[in-house]
Design a protein around this motif. Structure first.
Motif, PDB file in Angstrom:
ATOM      1  N   LEU A  37      11.507  -4.567   2.031  1.00 57.79           N
ATOM      2  CA  LEU A  37      12.826  -5.108   1.721  1.00 57.79           C
ATOM      3  C   LEU A  37      13.550  -5.447   3.009  1.00 57.79           C
ATOM      4  O   LEU A  37      13.538  -4.658   3.965  1.00 57.79           O
ATOM      5  CB  LEU A  37      13.641  -4.081   0.936  1.00 57.79           C
ATOM      6  N   THR A  38      14.163  -6.623   3.060  1.00 58.03           N
ATOM      7  CA  THR A  38      14.959  -6.989   4.225  1.00 58.03           C
ATOM      8  C   THR A  38      16.360  -7.382   3.794  1.00 58.03           C
ATOM      9  O   THR A  38      16.563  -7.959   2.727  1.00 58.03           O
ATOM     10  CB  THR A  38      14.292  -8.126   5.024  1.00 58.03           C
ATOM     11  N   MET A  39      17.341  -7.022   4.636  1.00 52.60           N
ATOM     12  CA  MET A  39      18.749  -7.317   4.374  1.00 52.60           C
ATOM     13  C   MET A  39      19.365  -7.943   5.627  1.00 52.60           C
ATOM     14  O   MET A  39      19.164  -7.446   6.730  1.00 52.60           O
ATOM     15  CB  MET A  39      19.512  -6.040   4.004  1.00 52.60           C
ATOM     16  N   ALA A  40      20.109  -9.031   5.426  1.00 50.58           N
ATOM     17  CA  ALA A  40      20.747  -9.743   6.539  1.00 50.58           C
ATOM     18  C   ALA A  40      22.254  -9.755   6.326  1.00 50.58           C
ATOM     19  O   ALA A  40      22.751 -10.384   5.380  1.00 50.58           O
ATOM     20  CB  ALA A  40      20.207 -11.165   6.629  1.00 50.58           C
ATOM     21  N   SER A  41      22.988  -9.068   7.219  1.00 48.53           N
ATOM     22  CA  SER A  41      24.442  -8.945   7.051  1.00 48.53           C
ATOM     23  C   SER A  41      25.180 -10.234   7.368  1.00 48.53           C
ATOM     24  O   SER A  41      26.277 -10.482   6.858  1.00 48.53           O
ATOM     25  CB  SER A  41      24.988  -7.817   7.934  1.00 48.53           C
ATOM     26  N   GLY A  42      24.631 -11.049   8.265  1.00 44.08           N
ATOM     27  CA  GLY A  42      25.300 -12.284   8.656  1.00 44.08           C
ATOM     28  C   GLY A  42      26.435 -12.093   9.641  1.00 44.08           C
ATOM     29  O   GLY A  42      27.154 -13.052   9.962  1.00 44.08           O
ATOM     30  N   LEU A  43      26.600 -10.880  10.170  1.00 47.84           N
ATOM     31  CA  LEU A  43      27.750 -10.591  11.027  1.00 47.84           C
ATOM     32  C   LEU A  43      27.546 -11.003  12.483  1.00 47.84           C
ATOM     33  O   LEU A  43      28.460 -10.872  13.297  1.00 47.84           O
ATOM     34  CB  LEU A  43      28.096  -9.101  10.938  1.00 47.84           C
ATOM     35  N   ALA A  44      26.374 -11.525  12.828  1.00 41.87           N
ATOM     36  CA  ALA A  44      26.170 -12.021  14.191  1.00 41.87           C
ATOM     37  C   ALA A  44      26.954 -13.301  14.433  1.00 41.87           C
ATOM     38  O   ALA A  44      27.235 -13.652  15.587  1.00 41.87           O
ATOM     39  CB  ALA A  44      24.688 -12.255  14.450  1.00 41.87           C
ATOM     40  N   GLY A  45      27.271 -14.027  13.363  1.00 43.05           N
ATOM     41  CA  GLY A  45      28.133 -15.201  13.492  1.00 43.05           C
ATOM     42  C   GLY A  45      27.448 -16.480  13.932  1.00 43.05           C
ATOM     43  O   GLY A  45      28.118 -17.449  14.291  1.00 43.05           O
TER      44      GLY A  45
ATOM     45  N   ALA B  25       0.849  -1.183   0.000  1.00 42.59           N
ATOM     46  CA  ALA B  25       0.000   0.000   0.000  1.00 42.59           C
ATOM     47  C   ALA B  25       0.871   1.214   0.000  1.00 42.59           C
ATOM     48  O   ALA B  25       2.017   0.986  -0.138  1.00 42.59           O
ATOM     49  CB  ALA B  25      -0.820  -0.047   1.261  1.00 42.59           C
ATOM     50  N   THR B  26       0.414   2.824  -0.030  1.00 39.62           N
ATOM     51  CA  THR B  26       1.688   3.481  -0.320  1.00 39.62           C
ATOM     52  C   THR B  26       2.540   3.413   0.918  1.00 39.62           C
ATOM     53  O   THR B  26       2.543   4.262   1.775  1.00 39.62           O
ATOM     54  CB  THR B  26       1.584   4.908  -0.878  1.00 39.62           C
ATOM     55  N   MET B  27       3.167   2.298   1.056  1.00 44.66           N
ATOM     56  CA  MET B  27       4.048   2.075   2.201  1.00 44.66           C
ATOM     57  C   MET B  27       5.381   1.543   1.717  1.00 44.66           C
ATOM     58  O   MET B  27       5.468   0.848   0.710  1.00 44.66           O
ATOM     59  CB  MET B  27       3.432   1.086   3.188  1.00 44.66           C
ATOM     60  N   LEU B  28       6.408   1.934   2.433  1.00 39.06           N
ATOM     61  CA  LEU B  28       7.735   1.354   2.258  1.00 39.06           C
ATOM     62  C   LEU B  28       8.184   0.862   3.627  1.00 39.06           C
ATOM     63  O   LEU B  28       7.951   1.537   4.632  1.00 39.06           O
ATOM     64  CB  LEU B  28       8.737   2.389   1.736  1.00 39.06           C
ATOM     65  N   ALA B  29       8.821  -0.287   3.658  1.00 39.23           N
ATOM     66  CA  ALA B  29       9.345  -0.803   4.919  1.00 39.23           C
ATOM     67  C   ALA B  29      10.670  -1.489   4.662  1.00 39.23           C
ATOM     68  O   ALA B  29      10.864  -2.137   3.621  1.00 39.23           O
ATOM     69  CB  ALA B  29       8.358  -1.778   5.564  1.00 39.23           C
ATOM     70  N   PHE B  30      11.578  -1.326   5.626  1.00 34.49           N
ATOM     71  CA  PHE B  30      12.929  -1.859   5.489  1.00 34.49           C
ATOM     72  C   PHE B  30      13.315  -2.537   6.798  1.00 34.49           C
ATOM     73  O   PHE B  30      13.209  -1.936   7.869  1.00 34.49           O
ATOM     74  CB  PHE B  30      13.911  -0.734   5.156  1.00 34.49           C
ATOM     75  N   VAL B  31      13.729  -3.798   6.702  1.00 39.44           N
ATOM     76  CA  VAL B  31      14.110  -4.573   7.872  1.00 39.44           C
ATOM     77  C   VAL B  31      15.563  -4.985   7.727  1.00 39.44           C
ATOM     78  O   VAL B  31      15.963  -5.537   6.688  1.00 39.44           O
ATOM     79  CB  VAL B  31      13.218  -5.816   8.038  1.00 39.44           C
ATOM     80  N   THR B  32      16.362  -4.712   8.746  1.00 42.10           N
ATOM     81  CA  THR B  32      17.770  -5.116   8.762  1.00 42.10           C
ATOM     82  C   THR B  32      17.992  -6.126   9.880  1.00 42.10           C
ATOM     83  O   THR B  32      17.332  -6.064  10.924  1.00 42.10           O
ATOM     84  CB  THR B  32      18.702  -3.912   8.983  1.00 42.10           C
ATOM     85  N   THR B  33      18.900  -7.044   9.662  1.00 44.44           N
ATOM     86  CA  THR B  33      19.283  -7.996  10.702  1.00 44.44           C
ATOM     87  C   THR B  33      20.724  -8.415  10.476  1.00 44.44           C
ATOM     88  O   THR B  33      21.229  -8.355   9.345  1.00 44.44           O
ATOM     89  CB  THR B  33      18.358  -9.234  10.715  1.00 44.44           C
TER      90      THR B  33
END
Length: 411
Positions: free
Chosen positions: A242-250, A197-205
């Motif tokens: 959109l979600t992005m996962a850095s993987g730096l938690a190990g 909907a006019t929505m944008l959402a961004f999730v990082t982990t």
């Protein structure tokens, strides 16, 4: 720090709280005010990426570019650049070229490959981007980036349009005994009726997670959160999660077979649900959040359809605005949802006030109901007694200000 079962809610963080992320924002001249209108989230390593998009047949150019970047990068991204004030939607070949130029300019400014960059836009439909301002702003973006809360704050401000408040949330949990963080930021206030909907959402982990598992989790979670909100029944052209996962938690790589998967999925859903409810609460002109819970439907899917019909009903929304305990509008919405319902077994509550049992009215204290309906959050509970299905949807009341805001949106 609030503790919620399997995870903790962090009160003073943002999209930069997970390891590896920076964010920032600035004003480049797309908005008539001096508010930020250009922002970015950047990861120091290639991040596993997943996304869902509007189901509108009129999809804005940035969605095409982002899809291509995620596919070309084998579900890896390094950055997302976002502008507000102009949707770059229904702008033809020039709009598409401008979206590609945004991606190229951001890649050059950040020292990345073009396919490592996603693009998102929000704002007025049908107007070309002033690319001279956009390009100048993108060139200045790297100097605005930081990994602290200020970077998150500036990014949040950059994505707002008619929103009155920023929307962000951070949680942490343990995976394999290591701290993993999930954070989110969103914008949305009007033109809200997902399937996106006019929505944008961004999730990082910073979790290490298998790409297909992340995409599957995102899709399933969206159906229970962002696809369960409505403000005005209109789905836009630019919606993106959109979600992005850095993987730096190990941690060891998360997938459905990982012993900590359920905890991670619960935390991820909490982040998305919190953002979704914040969008509903901040609906254009809204004065109350409305939460509709439907139980006893034949299936969960049927319960979702009925809950969204109720929360999206203009008559229900105006009754809430007027603090009118008019349960007739609620049952009318149930009846027109197009789902199986036994007309003799419906119960309705307003908060804890029973107004209908077995589809028959129950005497209730009108003054008590009036006081309740003047509150900040209104819970409507419907039990169909027709099966195991249940669902919750969120929306807002419909006020005079909604008409005022949208009557002058372009001016």
């Amino acid at each position: 720090m609030e503790v919620v079962s399997l995870f903790k809610v962090i009160s003073d963080g943002g999209v930069t709280s997970p390891k590896g992320f920076q964010a920032g924002g600035l004003h480049c001249g797309l908005k008539k005010t001096s508010r930020n209108d250009l922002g970015a989230i950047v990861c120091e390593v290639p991040a596993v990426a997943a996304a869902v998009y509007t189901t509108s047949v009129f999809q804005a150019a940035p969605l095409k570019v982002t899809r291509e970047s995620i596919a070309a990068g084998e579900r890896r991204l390094r950055a997302i650049v976002v502008n507000s004030g102009n949707a770059n939607a229904c702008t033809g070949q020039q709009g598409e070229a401008d979206a590609y130029e945004m991606r190229a300019s951001a890649a050059a400014a950040l020292g990345l490959a073009e396919t490592e960059v996603a693009v998102a836009s929000t704002g007025v439909i049908g107007e070309l981007l002033p690319m001279d301002r956009v390009s100048s702003g993108i060139a200045a973006l790297p100097s605005s980036l930081s990994g602290d809360n200020e970077g998150s704050e500036q990014f949040c401000q950059a994505i707002l349009t008619t929103d009155l408040v920023k929307k962000e949330v951070v949680v942490s949990l343990e995976v394999d005994g290591r701290e993993v963080r999930i954070a989110g930021a969103a914008k949305g206030s009007g033109m809200i009726h997902p399937n996106m909907a006019t929505m944008l959402a961004f999730v990082t982990t910073d979790a290490v997670i298998e790409p297909q598992s992340l995409q599957g989790l995102l899709g399933a979670t969206t159906d229970l959160t962002f696809n369960m909100i409505t403000v005005d029944g209109d789905t836009s052209t630019n919606d993106m999660l959109l979600t992005m996962a850095s993987g730096l938690a190990g941690n060891t790589e998360l997938s459905q077979s990982h012993p900590d998967w359920d905890a991670f999925a619960a935390a991820f859903q909490y982040v998305c649900q919190t953002l979704a409810k914040a969008i509903a609460r901040d609906g254009e002109g809204a004065s109350r959040l409305v939460e509709v819970t439907v139980e006893g439907a034949v299936t969960d899917e049927s319960a979702r359809a009925i809950a969204k019909t109720i929360v999206g009903s203009s008559l229900v929304k105006t009754a809430v605005f007027g603090a009118d305990a008019n349960w007739g509008r609620i049952i009318a919405a149930v009846g027109r949802a197009g789902e199986p319902v036994n007309p003799d077994t419906v119960d309705i509550k307003l908060g804890d006030i029973i107004v209908l049992t077995g589809s028959r009215p129950i005497p209730f204290d009108e003054e008590e109901a009036l006081v309740y309906l003047k509150g900040d959050t209104i819970a409507i509970k419907v039990d169909l007694h027709n099966g195991p299905g249940h669902a919750t949807a969120w929306g807002c009341d419909l006020t005079y200000d909604y008409v005022r805001i949208n009557a002058a949106y372009r001016t």
